[in-house]
Design a protein around this motif. Structure first.
Motif, mmCIF file in Angstrom:
data_model
loop_
_atom_site.group_PDB
_atom_site.id
_atom_site.type_symbol
_atom_site.label_atom_id
_atom_site.label_comp_id
_atom_site.label_asym_id
_atom_site.label_seq_id
_atom_site.Cartn_x
_atom_site.Cartn_y
_atom_site.Cartn_z
ATOM 1 N N GLU A 192 0.832 -1.186 0.000
ATOM 2 C CA GLU A 192 0.000 0.000 0.000
ATOM 3 C C GLU A 192 0.869 1.239 0.000
ATOM 4 O O GLU A 192 2.030 1.197 0.413
ATOM 5 C CB GLU A 192 -0.956 0.014 1.196
ATOM 6 N N ARG A 193 0.287 2.313 -0.458
ATOM 7 C CA ARG A 193 0.984 3.591 -0.489
ATOM 8 C C ARG A 193 -0.029 4.660 -0.082
ATOM 9 O O ARG A 193 -0.584 5.376 -0.896
ATOM 10 C CB ARG A 193 1.546 3.890 -1.870
ATOM 11 N N LEU A 194 -0.242 4.726 1.216
ATOM 12 C CA LEU A 194 -1.198 5.668 1.752
ATOM 13 C C LEU A 194 -0.677 7.088 1.559
ATOM 14 O O LEU A 194 0.515 7.347 1.701
ATOM 15 C CB LEU A 194 -1.424 5.393 3.242
ATOM 16 N N LYS A 195 -1.562 7.990 1.180
ATOM 17 C CA LYS A 195 -1.237 9.407 1.002
ATOM 18 C C LYS A 195 -0.228 9.649 -0.110
ATOM 19 O O LYS A 195 0.326 10.744 -0.214
ATOM 20 C CB LYS A 195 -0.741 10.037 2.308
ATOM 21 N N GLY A 196 0.065 8.627 -0.886
ATOM 22 C CA GLY A 196 0.916 8.828 -2.050
ATOM 23 C C GLY A 196 2.370 9.130 -1.756
ATOM 24 O O GLY A 196 3.069 9.653 -2.627
ATOM 25 N N VAL A 197 2.841 8.801 -0.548
ATOM 26 C CA VAL A 197 4.259 9.066 -0.240
ATOM 27 C C VAL A 197 4.914 7.747 0.161
ATOM 28 O O VAL A 197 5.356 6.990 -0.700
ATOM 29 C CB VAL A 197 4.402 10.129 0.869
ATOM 30 N N ASP A 198 4.952 7.445 1.474
ATOM 31 C CA ASP A 198 5.571 6.211 1.951
ATOM 32 C C ASP A 198 4.792 4.998 1.467
ATOM 33 O O ASP A 198 3.591 5.076 1.172
ATOM 34 C CB ASP A 198 5.600 6.184 3.478
ATOM 35 N N SER A 199 5.502 3.864 1.452
ATOM 36 C CA SER A 199 4.853 2.621 1.059
ATOM 37 C C SER A 199 5.325 1.490 1.961
ATOM 38 O O SER A 199 6.441 1.525 2.484
ATOM 39 C CB SER A 199 5.193 2.294 -0.396
ATOM 40 N N THR A 200 4.453 0.515 2.162
ATOM 41 C CA THR A 200 4.835 -0.709 2.861
ATOM 42 C C THR A 200 4.516 -1.918 1.985
ATOM 43 O O THR A 200 3.510 -1.932 1.259
ATOM 44 C CB THR A 200 4.109 -0.859 4.200
ATOM 45 N N LEU A 201 5.378 -2.900 2.056
ATOM 46 C CA LEU A 201 5.196 -4.181 1.385
ATOM 47 C C LEU A 201 5.152 -5.251 2.465
ATOM 48 O O LEU A 201 6.032 -5.278 3.331
ATOM 49 C CB LEU A 201 6.354 -4.449 0.416
ATOM 50 N N LYS A 202 4.136 -6.091 2.437
ATOM 51 C CA LYS A 202 3.977 -7.113 3.464
ATOM 52 C C LYS A 202 3.951 -8.490 2.834
ATOM 53 O O LYS A 202 3.393 -8.680 1.739
ATOM 54 C CB LYS A 202 2.694 -6.883 4.251
ATOM 55 N N ILE A 203 4.510 -9.449 3.555
ATOM 56 C CA ILE A 203 4.446 -10.849 3.151
ATOM 57 C C ILE A 203 3.846 -11.624 4.323
ATOM 58 O O ILE A 203 4.308 -11.527 5.461
ATOM 59 C CB ILE A 203 5.844 -11.427 2.829
#
Lengths: 111, 114
Positions: B68-79
């Protein structure tokens, strides 16, 4: 499916010698990138080639693009040890930033 | 100009555990990418964002990976859950826009799944 193939995959050179790395790709694209990766490090952008016949040079490295032949070359002139790294070419699959990378060419320059 | 930031740099987990990676792109870069680089191979694109919308996630294993990339800045990738074959370096990259010529890569997160 777009395929990007580099050769050679491993290259051991002596300092002062010249050599060329080849990057072939299987479908039409006129955007090709070359990156360098040192062991344990991330990718560093070297060249961006945006049209047929594009040629760019930086120091001892020169890259060219022939979109009709679907071929890019990275030429190394008078290699030095500091050029030892893995070099990747990457093709922009859809002109929208979806990069397809080659397998990489591991270059070792020995004195 | 600050580059692409990623954390953590290294992570070791057991199979079936979950893990999350964080990426902060270069300021002002609208496009963000997550790549998976298995040892000895070139990076493979997992997902591409333009601002906070997904442009391409065709190679993301959606049964276990999410991003996800909330607010169009930071992003997280989850497994979740991780498998042995997920052991790789996960690279985040950013560019000014979809059609901008250069993607700038972060240092990566090296994941080992035991």
């Amino acid at each position: 499916e777009l395929k990007v193939e580099q050769n050679p995959l491993f290259l051991s050179m002596q300092e002062g010698k010249n050599y060329t790395i080849y990057c072939n790709y299987s479908t039409t694209s006129d955007r090709l990138y070359w990156y360098r990766q040192d062991p344990g490090k991330s990718l560093e952008s070297l060249f961006v080639l945006l049209s047929n016949g594009a040629v760019k040079q930086e120091g001892r490295l020169m890259a060219s693009l022939d979109t009709k032949a679907r071929l890019s070359t990275l030429h190394i002139t008078a290699a030095v040890h500091d050029l030892s790294a893995t070099y990747f070419c990457a093709v922009d699959y859809n002109q929208g930033g979806k990069l397809i990378f080659g397998q990489g060419t591991e270059l070792s320059v020995k004195p | 100009e600050a580059g692409v930031a990623q954390s953590p740099r290294y992570k070791i987990i057991e199979k079936r555990q979950s893990v999350a990676f964080w990426c902060n792109p270069i300021s002002g870069h609208a496009t963000l990418y997550w790549y998976q680089q298995i040892l000895g191979q070139g990076p493979k694109l997992l997902i591409q964002f333009q601002n906070n919308g997904v442009v391409d996630d065709s190679q993301l294993p959606k049964d276990r990976f999410s991003a996800e990339r909330l607010k169009g800045v930071d992003s997280t990738l989850k497994i979740q859950p991780a498998k042995l074959e997920d052991s790789a370096v996960y690279l985040c990259a950013s560019s000014l826009a979809l059609w901008t010529d250069t993607q700038y890569f972060g240092p990566g997160t090296r994941l080992t799944v035991l």
